[in-house]
Scaffold this motif. Structure first.
Motif, PDB file in Angstrom:
ATOM      1  N   GLY A   8       6.339 -31.294   6.685  1.00 60.27           N
ATOM      2  CA  GLY A   8       6.234 -30.479   5.463  1.00 60.27           C
ATOM      3  C   GLY A   8       4.834 -30.165   5.000  1.00 60.27           C
ATOM      4  O   GLY A   8       4.639 -29.727   3.868  1.00 60.27           O
ATOM      5  N   LEU A   9       3.815 -30.404   5.836  1.00 61.96           N
ATOM      6  CA  LEU A   9       2.437 -30.057   5.454  1.00 61.96           C
ATOM      7  C   LEU A   9       2.281 -28.536   5.488  1.00 61.96           C
ATOM      8  O   LEU A   9       2.437 -27.912   6.540  1.00 61.96           O
ATOM      9  N   ILE A  10       1.996 -27.948   4.336  1.00 61.54           N
ATOM     10  CA  ILE A  10       1.925 -26.487   4.229  1.00 61.54           C
ATOM     11  C   ILE A  10       0.543 -25.997   4.657  1.00 61.54           C
ATOM     12  O   ILE A  10      -0.483 -26.534   4.216  1.00 61.54           O
ATOM     13  N   LEU A  11       0.532 -24.961   5.507  1.00 65.54           N
ATOM     14  CA  LEU A  11      -0.719 -24.398   6.018  1.00 65.54           C
ATOM     15  C   LEU A  11      -1.026 -23.058   5.357  1.00 65.54           C
ATOM     16  O   LEU A  11      -0.136 -22.413   4.773  1.00 65.54           O
ATOM     17  N   VAL A  12      -2.285 -22.640   5.458  1.00 60.41           N
ATOM     18  CA  VAL A  12      -2.698 -21.334   4.930  1.00 60.41           C
ATOM     19  C   VAL A  12      -1.930 -20.220   5.627  1.00 60.41           C
ATOM     20  O   VAL A  12      -1.532 -19.233   5.025  1.00 60.41           O
ATOM     21  N   GLY A  13      -1.705 -20.359   6.911  1.00 63.22           N
ATOM     22  CA  GLY A  13      -0.948 -19.363   7.665  1.00 63.22           C
ATOM     23  C   GLY A  13      -1.817 -18.227   8.174  1.00 63.22           C
ATOM     24  O   GLY A  13      -3.050 -18.309   8.162  1.00 63.22           O
ATOM     25  N   LYS A  14      -1.181 -17.150   8.585  1.00 60.37           N
ATOM     26  CA  LYS A  14      -1.887 -16.038   9.216  1.00 60.37           C
ATOM     27  C   LYS A  14      -2.820 -15.347   8.228  1.00 60.37           C
ATOM     28  O   LYS A  14      -2.425 -14.998   7.116  1.00 60.37           O
ATOM     29  N   ILE A  15      -4.061 -15.198   8.619  1.00 59.60           N
ATOM     30  CA  ILE A  15      -5.065 -14.473   7.828  1.00 59.60           C
ATOM     31  C   ILE A  15      -5.409 -13.192   8.585  1.00 59.60           C
ATOM     32  O   ILE A  15      -5.763 -13.253   9.767  1.00 59.60           O
ATOM     33  N   PRO A  16      -5.305 -12.034   7.931  1.00 67.29           N
ATOM     34  CA  PRO A  16      -5.619 -10.771   8.611  1.00 67.29           C
ATOM     35  C   PRO A  16      -7.051 -10.798   9.149  1.00 67.29           C
ATOM     36  O   PRO A  16      -7.974 -11.229   8.461  1.00 67.29           O
ATOM     37  N   ASP A  17      -7.224 -10.346  10.393  1.00 62.58           N
ATOM     38  CA  ASP A  17      -8.576 -10.311  10.936  1.00 62.58           C
ATOM     39  C   ASP A  17      -9.202  -8.945  10.690  1.00 62.58           C
ATOM     40  O   ASP A  17      -8.530  -7.988  10.328  1.00 62.58           O
ATOM     41  N   GLY A  18     -10.507  -8.875  10.858  1.00 62.26           N
ATOM     42  CA  GLY A  18     -11.226  -7.623  10.643  1.00 62.26           C
ATOM     43  C   GLY A  18     -11.814  -7.530   9.258  1.00 62.26           C
ATOM     44  O   GLY A  18     -11.439  -8.259   8.329  1.00 62.26           O
ATOM     45  N   LEU A  19     -12.766  -6.606   9.111  1.00 63.32           N
ATOM     46  CA  LEU A  19     -13.430  -6.395   7.835  1.00 63.32           C
ATOM     47  C   LEU A  19     -12.522  -5.642   6.867  1.00 63.32           C
ATOM     48  O   LEU A  19     -11.611  -4.934   7.306  1.00 63.32           O
ATOM     49  N   PRO A  20     -12.756  -5.787   5.560  1.00 64.22           N
ATOM     50  CA  PRO A  20     -11.909  -5.079   4.592  1.00 64.22           C
ATOM     51  C   PRO A  20     -12.060  -3.574   4.730  1.00 64.22           C
ATOM     52  O   PRO A  20     -13.150  -3.067   4.968  1.00 64.22           O
ATOM     53  N   SER A  21     -10.963  -2.866   4.580  1.00 62.44           N
ATOM     54  CA  SER A  21     -10.989  -1.407   4.709  1.00 62.44           C
ATOM     55  C   SER A  21     -11.368  -0.752   3.382  1.00 62.44           C
ATOM     56  O   SER A  21     -11.211  -1.344   2.310  1.00 62.44           O
ATOM     57  N   PHE A  22     -11.872   0.470   3.466  1.00 59.64           N
ATOM     58  CA  PHE A  22     -12.248   1.228   2.271  1.00 59.64           C
ATOM     59  C   PHE A  22     -10.998   1.773   1.587  1.00 59.64           C
ATOM     60  O   PHE A  22     -10.075   2.239   2.242  1.00 59.64           O
ATOM     61  N   GLY A  23     -10.993   1.702   0.279  1.00 54.54           N
ATOM     62  CA  GLY A  23      -9.875   2.268  -0.482  1.00 54.54           C
ATOM     63  C   GLY A  23     -10.254   2.403  -1.941  1.00 54.54           C
ATOM     64  O   GLY A  23     -10.973   1.572  -2.484  1.00 54.54           O
ATOM     65  N   VAL A  24      -9.780   3.459  -2.583  1.00 52.65           N
ATOM     66  CA  VAL A  24     -10.063   3.686  -4.007  1.00 52.65           C
ATOM     67  C   VAL A  24      -9.070   2.880  -4.828  1.00 52.65           C
ATOM     68  O   VAL A  24      -7.850   3.054  -4.655  1.00 52.65           O
ATOM     69  N   PRO A  25      -9.543   1.996  -5.707  1.00 56.42           N
ATOM     70  CA  PRO A  25      -8.610   1.192  -6.521  1.00 56.42           C
ATOM     71  C   PRO A  25      -7.725   2.084  -7.387  1.00 56.42           C
ATOM     72  O   PRO A  25      -8.208   3.048  -7.989  1.00 56.42           O
ATOM     73  N   SER A  26      -6.449   1.773  -7.424  1.00 55.36           N
ATOM     74  CA  SER A  26      -5.529   2.544  -8.278  1.00 55.36           C
ATOM     75  C   SER A  26      -5.685   2.090  -9.725  1.00 55.36           C
ATOM     76  O   SER A  26      -5.846   0.894  -9.999  1.00 55.36           O
ATOM     77  N   VAL A  27      -5.657   3.050 -10.648  1.00 54.58           N
ATOM     78  CA  VAL A  27      -5.869   2.756 -12.065  1.00 54.58           C
ATOM     79  C   VAL A  27      -4.514   2.580 -12.754  1.00 54.58           C
ATOM     80  O   VAL A  27      -3.729   3.532 -12.833  1.00 54.58           O
TER      81      VAL A  27
END
Length: 540
Positions: free
Chosen positions: A193-212
């Motif tokens: 039952g030891l909980i792990l962080v799990g899958k972390i997306p690889d690669g640099l963050p992508s560009f995107g305009v924050p929604s308001v």
């Protein structure tokens, strides 16, 4: 140090761990270019992460994607507020965050952070971010505690404490992360039952305009404003502490706001949540010998390499290890010595600290800082409404006029002269107190009183309400055949007295440079010289 801390702090904010790594990239590079401190380490921090969790947790959000979107928009909102404050020269606002408020708020926030991490350390599920519900839910699940998670978490804390004792130069957090990943990968602990962080997306963050989120903009404004000020406070306080060590004076508060805000704005377009300076990382950066912003570029580069190539390794990182890193990090935020010092010497500020602490801990993060600032301002207003007013007397054999309560046996007792010193500006908030206290001292002197001398050296301003009281007082005393004199008034105060007609009513001959000159003039011992007359009447 930044990699495990960033992931851990993202968990505090209620975000997937990878967002802590995203927040460790561009903001610190932008600050390195625009900021005025060379050693500050910018990135995700525990306190801001907690405020995000508390603020966004109060909104009705449909799921994790909307939650992430709101956290990213918050970085944009906070950044815009900080840049505007910087251009409007509003860096002085940090002065309204008094030390008792900061201490009480920080200690409470540290405890809340620790309490929110109990679920990871104990291996249980808790849905709330509020102190009392967390404690209640935790107590209800004591029979479901996972001993493996507890053992791994405590082992992590023990290893970090041991490493710190051996050498502060060793990156204890990274060592513990490697230890945790190794345990999960090479042993069957995950089967228990030891909980792990799990899958972390690889690669640099992508560009995107924050929604308001227009419908929630009003609610988010208070949260963004509080975060802007707290983040700025952290940057300035850490920067000032560094200045003392390097014997320099480079911190420019307004430029710091612009640099911090620009980093948050740019970061929001690359999936960053709000960032500021970290206490522990800055200390490590300084101890390692960082002297320029190049250190930030290297740090960001290593985080970028981690995102590109090492994210599969972090799949096996136990949540209990991240919780142990956080638990140990918050201990430096809790200050017990300062409250003890206040309790001994300044009870009113001690009560202010305790009030801020309790409100933050049991009511809410935003409420704690806002009400703490409000209480500190009320305390300041109360003090200015009843400032110190001393009756002065001449010390035998000298020209000194001192508080009669401090030098009772050395004072020349005169029934015909009353000398008072008012230790504050004279304004609408204390004019009635000034008048009542003066009347009390006049009554104590008795019928032999002929002259009142106001030592005005501490009165740096007189407003229109107080001018009215002064004029009324002059006329009232004149009817009782008591002369009012003013001595030691500063230039700006003297200008006000001349412009408002107080001097004309008082008589320019009743203005003196020093109290002793007024007394000698009354006694006829030393008539006014031309220079004394000119200096006392000099006006703008």
């Amino acid at each position: 140090m930044l990699i495990p801390q960033g992931m851990a702090y993202a968990m505090i904010a209620g975000l997937p761990p990878v967002f802590g790594l995203y927040a460790a990239l561009l903001p610190q590079v932008i600050y390195a270019i625009m900021g005025t401190s060379r050693q500050l380490a910018i990135g995700p921090v525990a306190m801001d992460s907690l405020i995000i969790a508390s603020g966004l947790g109060a909104l009705s959000l449909s799921g994790i994607n909307e939650y992430i979107s709101m956290a990213i928009f918050l970085a944009l909102f906070v950044g815009i507020i900080q840049v505007l404050m910087g251009f409007l020269k509003m860096g002085f606002l940090v002065n309204f965050l008094s030390k008792p408020v900061i201490s009480g708020f920080t200690s409470a926030a540290a405890l809340i952070i620790g309490i929110t991490q109990l679920k990871h350390l104990l291996g249980i599920t808790v849905s709330s971010n509020k102190t009392l519900p967390i404690i209640k839910q935790t107590l209800a699940q004591l029979d479901q505690i996972n001993p493996v998670a507890v053992a791994v978490g405590l082992a992590g804390i023990g290893i970090m404490l041991l490493i710190k004792r051996i050498s502060s130069q060793i990156p204890a957090a990274i060592v513990v992360v490697i230890f945790g990943i190794s345990l999960a990968y090479f042993t069957p602990l995950t089967n228990y039952g030891l909980i792990l962080v799990g899958k972390i997306p690889d690669g640099l963050p992508s560009f995107g305009v924050p929604s308001v989120p227009w419908e929630d903009l009003g609610q988010l404004f208070t949260l963004a404003l509080a975060m802007s000020l707290i983040a700025f406070m952290e940057v300035v306080s850490i920067g000032k502490a560094l200045e003392e060590k390097v014997k320099s004076n480079t911190i420019n508060p307004n430029q710091e706001l612009i640099a911090l805000g620009t980093g948050n704005i740019v970061g929001s377009f690359f999936q960053c949540y709000p960032t500021t300076a970290g206490f522990s990382r800055t200390a490590v950066n300084f101890q390692a010998g960082a002297k320029t912003g190049v250190a930030a570029f290297i740090s960001a580069s290593l985080v970028a390499l981690t995102l590109l190539f090492l994210t599969p390794v972090f799949y096996y990182l136990p949540n209990a290890i991240l919780a142990s890193i956080i638990m140990l990090a918050i201990t430096s935020l809790i200050d017990l010595n300062y409250p003890k010092e206040l309790y001994k010497n300044q009870k009113d500020e001690f009560l202010l600290l305790i009030a801020t602490f309790l409100i933050t801990l049991f009511v809410g993060i935003q409420e704690g800082i806002i009400l703490g600032v409000l209480f500190s301002l009320l305390l300041m207003v109360y003090r200015t409404s009843k400032p110190h007013m001393a009756v002065l007397g001449q010390i035998k054999g000298t020209t000194y006029f001192k508080n009669i309560n401090r030098f009772a046996t050395d004072i020349i007792d005169r029934k015909d002269i009353l000398v008072v010193r008012f230790d504050a500006q004279l304004f609408f908030g204390n004019k009635d107190y000034f008048y009542k206290e003066l009347k009390k001292h006049i009554k104590a002197k008795g019928p032999e009183l002929k002259t009142i001398i106001i030592n005005a050296e501490a009165i740096n301003y007189v407003d229109s309400s107080a001018i009215y009281i002064l004029k009324y007082l002059i006329l009232e005393l004149r009817q009782k055949e008591i002369t009012l004199m003013i001595a030691a008034a500063t230039g700006p105060t003297r200008d006000i007295l001349f412009k408002t007609g107080v001097t004309e009513l008082l008589g320019a001959e009743n203005l003196f440079v020093r109290v002793v000159e007024a007394v000698e003039f009354i006694d006829g011992v030393h008539p006014r010289t031309e220079i004394e007359d000119r200096v006392s009447r000099q006006k703008f």
